[in-house]
Design an enzyme around this catalytic site. Structure first.
Site, PDB file in Angstrom:
ATOM      1  N   HIS A 245     -46.860 -41.054 -15.595  1.00 30.56           N
ATOM      2  CA  HIS A 245     -45.892 -40.375 -16.457  1.00 30.56           C
ATOM      3  C   HIS A 245     -45.434 -39.107 -15.748  1.00 30.56           C
ATOM      4  O   HIS A 245     -46.253 -38.369 -15.201  1.00 30.56           O
ATOM      5  CB  HIS A 245     -46.532 -40.041 -17.800  1.00 30.56           C
ATOM      6  CG  HIS A 245     -45.551 -39.662 -18.861  1.00 30.56           C
ATOM      7  ND1 HIS A 245     -44.838 -38.481 -18.834  1.00 30.56           N
ATOM      8  CD2 HIS A 245     -45.150 -40.313 -19.984  1.00 30.56           C
ATOM      9  CE1 HIS A 245     -44.054 -38.420 -19.892  1.00 30.56           C
ATOM     10  NE2 HIS A 245     -44.223 -39.518 -20.605  1.00 30.56           N
ATOM     11  N   ARG A 265     -37.510 -34.082 -22.949  1.00 34.46           N
ATOM     12  CA  ARG A 265     -36.283 -34.371 -22.195  1.00 34.46           C
ATOM     13  C   ARG A 265     -35.257 -35.089 -23.070  1.00 34.46           C
ATOM     14  O   ARG A 265     -34.051 -34.859 -22.947  1.00 34.46           O
ATOM     15  CB  ARG A 265     -36.623 -35.200 -20.960  1.00 34.46           C
ATOM     16  CG  ARG A 265     -37.284 -34.386 -19.870  1.00 34.46           C
ATOM     17  CD  ARG A 265     -37.755 -35.264 -18.713  1.00 34.46           C
ATOM     18  NE  ARG A 265     -38.983 -35.970 -19.038  1.00 34.46           N
ATOM     19  CZ  ARG A 265     -39.210 -37.248 -18.767  1.00 34.46           C
ATOM     20  NH1 ARG A 265     -38.283 -37.973 -18.161  1.00 34.46           N
ATOM     21  NH2 ARG A 265     -40.354 -37.809 -19.092  1.00 34.46           N
TER      22      ARG A 265
END
Length: 611
Positions: A245, A265
């Protein structure tokens, strides 16, 4: 000490035993119960503590609540492209088609989702998804999902065995290859052994992350289901593909690796290097150029009017973002503690951040003394998910061993070489349900001719579990071997790989396997974490060998597998899966690897990519 292999065993009879109580396990158990089966859930931790609770961003499903143009075909295409076309197309198709219904089912059972102004389930943007399609509850979606499924399972009266470790899948050897007859394990509190008589077993045990030093995974993720399946005679697929990740915490050291959700994000956060540059614009691959903004102006326009502009590069698939962050750090443009900066403070007001990202706000405030409403976070790649797992039939989730099913992270094929964020939770729901139903139907067909558990197999399983108590002097400490394994995997089989390092890793893992033959633990079976780790460690070693062996074999870079010596994808490798089995049926046996052609996608689905 009551430790002999002939000590009395607790015994239970069920139609379906589900190993694991995360999203896939709970959904499988509910489905099996609804199909009329007698069901038991067996979990290593406490009910409600499964790692699924750490899934924060949302459940990917093309409900079209935010973008009416979204549909299962677009979701299918995004999933296949995110996996670099190595996905099992049928699994990706079923997942995209059935995910919306599974989300609505959760809502019907009491899940409380965030809402749009029109009152529909809200959906947020996530990396690799063409449209905003993640149904969410702030950044605590996994927790709400587990709460809902757990409440449903308890209301249905399904039996739960908590704090319990399964060490063997038992088989009835009658007929070619045999079939599942049950499972063997022990209560972690008392060490007392239990035998389950069951013609169907569903593996829902999650991943392998505790084989790495830096991981977002919880302590349960030691590859138990992968190893149990292999030892019983099932096969693993795609094990070279490990997802790092892009955003885990990097400071302070005590929390390194803890997940920083992609929702940051998705809600507007941007990645910057030590020079203040949004570096992701330099790392857009050709495959995604048509849909990704290549200037800051285009990216800002996307946030202002998402329907008419290309997505910012921070929302590329996870493998692309993780490699970009890794490159910036290696180039000397990293943050002070070896990561990069994730900034949402300069882009969203404090009230928005606290409302949309409450867990992230509290996580950084309490663990790192960072106020994410006022300053950027330091983040870096962390071992997060394994795309590989038990090879299963895409429609039934049954492995090549009759009676053994798998769903969720422990199953392979669905995500190809890289998983899109949010697809994990819908994967759990779609294939957990399918596994549970089919396991129940299979058990029902055997109601008059149930497979039998062998007394010899039970005694052998007990003796194997107790082996670490037999070496009293000069044995190996399981904690030392785990530390050494984590060092090998992090250094040699990490985010960037090379042939010489992979060969070295296999040599080191071989030495660790030899050392593990002399694992020794002290004390009694009651409350003995050293014994628990000794049993988990055999699983971690064989799964790590599978990852390293497949990574050495695949001479290309694709998705979660990056070879420094083969930096690009290879079309020939894009048509091949790597399948792994245990040649001798026990952990001392060598891992056997063979090539398998990728299933051919039907023309009507392939046309979606041509369009």
């Amino acid at each position: 000490m009551d430790s002999g292999p002939d000590a009395g065993f607790e015994r239970h009879e069920y139609d379906v035993v589900v190993i694991g109580a995360g999203g896939a396990g709970l959904r499988a158990a509910i489905a099996a119960h609804d199909a009329g089966a007698r069901v038991a859930i067996v979990c290593k931790s406490l009910l409600g503590k499964a790692h699924t609770v750490m899934a924060e961003g949302g459940i990917a499903a093309s409900m079209g609540n935010v973008y009416p143009d979204d549909n299962w075909k677009v979701h299918f295409r995004d999933t296949m492209r995110g996996g670099k076309m190595l996905n099992n197309w049928r699994m990706a198709q079923l997942h995209a088609q059935e995910a919306p219904e599974r989300v609505l089912e959760l809502e019907e059972w009491g899940a409380l989702f965030d809402r749009t102004p029109e009152g529909l389930i809200s959906q947020r943007d996530f990396g690799g998804h063409r449209y905003a399609r993640l149904a969410h509850v702030g950044d605590r979606t996994g927790l709400e999902m587990i709460r809902t499924l757990q409440q449903r399972a308890v209301a249905l009266g399904i039996d739960v065995f908590m704090e319990f470790t399964v060490t063997e899948i038992l088989k009835d050897s009658a007929g070619p290859g045999g079939r599942v007859s049950g499972a063997f394990g022990y209560w972690r509190e008392t060490g007392r052994f239990v035998v389950f008589d069951a013609p169907s077993v569903v593996l829902a045990t999650g991943g392998i992350g505790k084989s790495y030093q830096v991981t977002s995974n919880s302590w349960e993720y030691t590859g138990d289901g992968h190893a149990l399946a292999m030892k019983a005679g099932a096969s693993l697929i795609n094990m070279e593909f490990v997802q790092f990740h892009p955003t885990g915490m990097v400071w302070p050291p005590s929390v390194k690796g803890i997940l920083v959700t992609e929702s940051v994000r998705g809600d507007g956060g941007v990645l910057k290097n030590s020079e203040g540059e949004r570096f992701m614009f330099d790392y857009i691959p050709e495959f995604f150029k048509a849909e990704t903004a290549d200037t800051i102006e285009e990216a800002e326009g996307w946030y202002a009017d998402k329907k008419n502009n290309r997505r910012p590069p921070e929302l590329l698939p996870r493998d692309e973002v993780a490699r970009a962050i890794n490159s910036e750090i290696k180039a000397g443009r990293g943050s002070p503690h070896g990561g990069v900066f994730l900034d949402i403070a300069s882009r969203r007001d404090a009230e928005f951040i606290r409302r949309r990202l409450p867990s992230m706000y509290h996580q950084f405030k309490e663990l790192a003394d960072v106020d994410i409403t006022a300053e950027p976070m330091e983040v870096g790649p962390t071992c997060h998910y394994v795309m590989g797992g038990v090879e299963v039939d895409p429609d039934t989730e049954e492995s090549i061993l009759t009676g053994l099913y798998a769903a969720g992270e422990v199953a392979g094929g669905m995500h190809g070489s890289n998983r899109l964020g949010g697809n994990s939770l819908s994967d759990l729901l779609v294939f957990g349900r399918r596994a549970g139903h089919n396991a129940a139907y299979a058990a029902h067909r055997l109601r008059d001719a149930r497979p039998q558990v062998s007394a010899d197999d039970v005694r052998a399983a007990a003796a194997a579990a107790l082996a670490p108590f037999e070496i009293e002097h000069g044995g190996e400490n399981p904690y030392t071997i785990q530390k050494d394994l984590q060092d090998v995997m992090q250094r040699l089989v990490g985010i960037i790989r090379k042939a010489d390092e992979l060969r070295e890793s296999l040599e080191e893992i071989g030495k660790l396997k030899e050392r593990a033959k002399r694992l020794s633990v002290e004390g009694h079976r009651q409350y003995n974490p050293g014994w628990h780790l000794a049993i988990d460690l055999t699983n971690m070693l064989v799964v790590s060998e599978c990852i390293a062996k497949a990574a050495l074999e695949r001479e290309e870079s694709r998705g979660g597998h990056t070879r420094d010596d083969f930096p690009g994808p290879d079309d020939a490798w894009g048509r091949v899966n790597l399948v792994l089995t245990l040649a001798g049926g026990d952990f001392a046996s060598p891992v056997h690897l063979e090539h398998q052609p990728l299933p051919v996608m039907p023309d009507q689905l392939r046309e979606l990519f041509d369009a």
